[in-house]
Design a protein around this motif. Structure first.
Motif, PDB file in Angstrom:
ATOM      1  N   ALA A 137       0.867  -1.186   0.000  1.00 40.88           N
ATOM      2  CA  ALA A 137       0.000   0.000   0.000  1.00 40.88           C
ATOM      3  C   ALA A 137       0.899   1.230   0.000  1.00 40.88           C
ATOM      4  O   ALA A 137       1.949   1.247   0.654  1.00 40.88           O
ATOM      5  N   GLN A 138       0.483   2.270  -0.735  1.00 44.38           N
ATOM      6  CA  GLN A 138       1.311   3.472  -0.830  1.00 44.38           C
ATOM      7  C   GLN A 138       0.439   4.691  -1.095  1.00 44.38           C
ATOM      8  O   GLN A 138      -0.571   4.609  -1.797  1.00 44.38           O
ATOM      9  N   GLY A 139       0.864   5.827  -0.556  1.00 40.57           N
ATOM     10  CA  GLY A 139       0.243   7.110  -0.834  1.00 40.57           C
ATOM     11  C   GLY A 139       1.268   8.056  -1.416  1.00 40.57           C
ATOM     12  O   GLY A 139       2.437   8.029  -1.024  1.00 40.57           O
ATOM     13  N   GLU A 140       0.842   8.878  -2.380  1.00 36.11           N
ATOM     14  CA  GLU A 140       1.754   9.812  -3.033  1.00 36.11           C
ATOM     15  C   GLU A 140       1.122  11.198  -3.096  1.00 36.11           C
ATOM     16  O   GLU A 140      -0.092  11.329  -3.283  1.00 36.11           O
ATOM     17  N   LEU A 141       1.945  12.210  -2.949  1.00 38.88           N
ATOM     18  CA  LEU A 141       1.543  13.579  -3.231  1.00 38.88           C
ATOM     19  C   LEU A 141       1.956  13.829  -4.674  1.00 38.88           C
ATOM     20  O   LEU A 141       3.133  13.732  -5.017  1.00 38.88           O
ATOM     21  N   VAL A 142       0.993  14.106  -5.541  1.00 41.89           N
ATOM     22  CA  VAL A 142       1.256  14.289  -6.971  1.00 41.89           C
ATOM     23  C   VAL A 142       1.400  15.776  -7.240  1.00 41.89           C
ATOM     24  O   VAL A 142       0.468  16.549  -7.025  1.00 41.89           O
ATOM     25  N   LEU A 143       2.576  16.169  -7.715  1.00 40.87           N
ATOM     26  CA  LEU A 143       2.866  17.562  -8.028  1.00 40.87           C
ATOM     27  C   LEU A 143       3.115  17.670  -9.526  1.00 40.87           C
ATOM     28  O   LEU A 143       4.171  17.284 -10.025  1.00 40.87           O
ATOM     29  N   SER A 144       2.131  18.170 -10.274  1.00 45.03           N
ATOM     30  CA  SER A 144       2.227  18.244 -11.731  1.00 45.03           C
ATOM     31  C   SER A 144       2.925  19.523 -12.158  1.00 45.03           C
ATOM     32  O   SER A 144       2.451  20.622 -11.879  1.00 45.03           O
ATOM     33  N   ALA A 145       4.052  19.368 -12.849  1.00 44.71           N
ATOM     34  CA  ALA A 145       4.790  20.515 -13.364  1.00 44.71           C
ATOM     35  C   ALA A 145       4.363  20.834 -14.793  1.00 44.71           C
ATOM     36  O   ALA A 145       4.458  21.972 -15.231  1.00 44.71           O
ATOM     37  N   ALA A 146       3.910  19.823 -15.506  1.00 47.04           N
ATOM     38  CA  ALA A 146       3.420  19.972 -16.878  1.00 47.04           C
ATOM     39  C   ALA A 146       2.493  18.789 -17.141  1.00 47.04           C
ATOM     40  O   ALA A 146       2.390  17.881 -16.318  1.00 47.04           O
ATOM     41  N   SER A 147       1.860  18.764 -18.305  1.00 49.28           N
ATOM     42  CA  SER A 147       0.946  17.658 -18.594  1.00 49.28           C
ATOM     43  C   SER A 147       1.690  16.334 -18.753  1.00 49.28           C
ATOM     44  O   SER A 147       1.085  15.277 -18.673  1.00 49.28           O
ATOM     45  N   TRP A 148       2.996  16.368 -18.916  1.00 51.85           N
ATOM     46  CA  TRP A 148       3.768  15.151 -19.159  1.00 51.85           C
ATOM     47  C   TRP A 148       4.789  14.827 -18.067  1.00 51.85           C
ATOM     48  O   TRP A 148       5.459  13.788 -18.140  1.00 51.85           O
ATOM     49  N   VAL A 149       4.920  15.665 -17.033  1.00 52.39           N
ATOM     50  CA  VAL A 149       5.890  15.390 -15.965  1.00 52.39           C
ATOM     51  C   VAL A 149       5.286  15.702 -14.594  1.00 52.39           C
ATOM     52  O   VAL A 149       4.614  16.719 -14.421  1.00 52.39           O
ATOM     53  N   GLU A 150       5.504  14.778 -13.655  1.00 51.69           N
ATOM     54  CA  GLU A 150       5.016  14.930 -12.284  1.00 51.69           C
ATOM     55  C   GLU A 150       6.120  14.525 -11.311  1.00 51.69           C
ATOM     56  O   GLU A 150       6.921  13.639 -11.597  1.00 51.69           O
ATOM     57  N   PHE A 151       6.117  15.165 -10.144  1.00 53.53           N
ATOM     58  CA  PHE A 151       7.000  14.794  -9.045  1.00 53.53           C
ATOM     59  C   PHE A 151       6.126  14.162  -7.970  1.00 53.53           C
ATOM     60  O   PHE A 151       5.031  14.655  -7.692  1.00 53.53           O
ATOM     61  N   ARG A 152       6.624  13.070  -7.368  1.00 51.20           N
ATOM     62  CA  ARG A 152       5.783  12.289  -6.473  1.00 51.20           C
ATOM     63  C   ARG A 152       6.529  11.862  -5.218  1.00 51.20           C
ATOM     64  O   ARG A 152       7.120  10.781  -5.188  1.00 51.20           O
ATOM     65  N   PRO A 153       6.493  12.662  -4.154  1.00 50.28           N
ATOM     66  CA  PRO A 153       6.960  12.146  -2.865  1.00 50.28           C
ATOM     67  C   PRO A 153       5.982  11.064  -2.397  1.00 50.28           C
ATOM     68  O   PRO A 153       4.774  11.191  -2.618  1.00 50.28           O
ATOM     69  N   TYR A 154       6.501   9.979  -1.793  1.00 47.24           N
ATOM     70  CA  TYR A 154       5.637   8.859  -1.437  1.00 47.24           C
ATOM     71  C   TYR A 154       5.988   8.290  -0.070  1.00 47.24           C
ATOM     72  O   TYR A 154       7.096   8.456   0.439  1.00 47.24           O
ATOM     73  N   ALA A 155       5.012   7.596   0.501  1.00 50.29           N
ATOM     74  CA  ALA A 155       5.193   6.806   1.721  1.00 50.29           C
ATOM     75  C   ALA A 155       4.306   5.577   1.580  1.00 50.29           C
ATOM     76  O   ALA A 155       3.185   5.664   1.073  1.00 50.29           O
ATOM     77  N   GLY A 156       4.830   4.433   2.002  1.00 55.62           N
ATOM     78  CA  GLY A 156       4.058   3.218   1.843  1.00 55.62           C
ATOM     79  C   GLY A 156       4.536   2.108   2.748  1.00 55.62           C
ATOM     80  O   GLY A 156       5.421   2.298   3.587  1.00 55.62           O
ATOM     81  N   ILE A 157       3.949   0.938   2.557  1.00 49.58           N
ATOM     82  CA  ILE A 157       4.297  -0.241   3.342  1.00 49.58           C
ATOM     83  C   ILE A 157       4.318  -1.453   2.406  1.00 49.58           C
ATOM     84  O   ILE A 157       3.486  -1.558   1.505  1.00 49.58           O
ATOM     85  N   LEU A 158       5.294  -2.333   2.642  1.00 49.69           N
ATOM     86  CA  LEU A 158       5.418  -3.569   1.878  1.00 49.69           C
ATOM     87  C   LEU A 158       5.709  -4.689   2.864  1.00 49.69           C
ATOM     88  O   LEU A 158       6.648  -4.589   3.663  1.00 49.69           O
ATOM     89  N   ILE A 159       4.891  -5.734   2.820  1.00 51.78           N
ATOM     90  CA  ILE A 159       5.083  -6.894   3.696  1.00 51.78           C
ATOM     91  C   ILE A 159       5.016  -8.144   2.828  1.00 51.78           C
ATOM     92  O   ILE A 159       3.981  -8.420   2.220  1.00 51.78           O
ATOM     93  N   THR A 160       6.137  -8.880   2.763  1.00 49.28           N
ATOM     94  CA  THR A 160       6.162 -10.150   2.035  1.00 49.28           C
ATOM     95  C   THR A 160       6.683 -11.239   2.955  1.00 49.28           C
ATOM     96  O   THR A 160       7.529 -10.994   3.807  1.00 49.28           O
ATOM     97  N   ASN A 161       6.159 -12.447   2.774  1.00 49.34           N
ATOM     98  CA  ASN A 161       6.555 -13.597   3.591  1.00 49.34           C
ATOM     99  C   ASN A 161       6.774 -14.805   2.699  1.00 49.34           C
ATOM    100  O   ASN A 161       6.093 -14.976   1.693  1.00 49.34           O
TER     101      ASN A 161
END
Length: 190
Positions: free
Chosen positions: A55-79
């Motif tokens: 699961a992950q959440g991102e802040l989407v910061l659009s600089a143009a219609s073709w480029v975005e910056f995405r700081p993210y935080a999430g969790i990954l659990i595999t066994n």
């Protein structure tokens, strides 16, 4: 050569301090993703793919219609279930139980309804990692760096939904983790 963790700290600090208030950001949104997580060792005799949840959440910061910056935080659990991909018992495994944080840039084709994208960045995984193969025996807890790489499709009239494959290369523990994800984007008022 500077230590990779110092570079990571500097990049994350710059990303969060400068991009959020930058003048060139045209739109902001929140993206939420859920997915089927996997972790795979770099080197193994058996075909190992340990599975779990992502699961992950991102802040989407659009600089143009073709480029975005995405700081993210999430969790990954595999066994590991003690078996390889074919169902044969094995002692090899690659497990990750981690909190993920970082930043990436997305380049996308600005096409309505179906827009392909690719993204890359740098981040940190904080948690417990284990890679046991014929070649490697690694058990590590704490902070390691990762390199996220993703590709997929943004779907819908306003490209609010996405299907993608996300990978986190973790060289410190000789494995990569990833997920098949489904996401939805919610625009923020400017």
């Amino acid at each position: 050569m500077p230590h990779p963790m110092r570079i990571l700290h500097i990049l994350i600090a710059l990303l969060f301090s400068n991009l959020v208030s930058a003048q060139f950001i045209k739109e902001k949104a929140i993206n939420a993703q859920l997915g089927y997580g996997i972790s795979v060792p770099y080197n193994s005799l058996d075909d190992i793919s340990d599975t779990g949840f992502f699961a992950q959440g991102e802040l989407v910061l659009s600089a143009a219609s073709w480029v975005e910056f995405r700081p993210y935080a999430g969790i990954l659990i595999t066994n590991s279930d003690g078996r390889d991909i074919d169902g044969t018992p094995t002692a090899e495994l690659a497990e990750s139980k981690a909190f993920l944080i970082g930043g990436k840039a997305r380049i996308r084709a600005p096409i309505r309804w179906v827009a392909p994208y690719i993204e890359a960045g740098i981040g940190a995984s904080i948690g417990k990692f284990e890679t046991q193969t014929f070649f490697d025996s690694i058990e590590r807890s704490g902070l390691i760096y990762h390199l996220p790489v993703s590709f997929g499709l943004e779907l819908g009239r306003n490209n609010n939904f996405d299907l993608g494959f996300m990978y986190f290369f973790q060289p410190t523990v000789q494995q990569f983790a990833g997920a098949f994800t489904i996401g939805v984007t919610f625009p923020l008022n400017n």
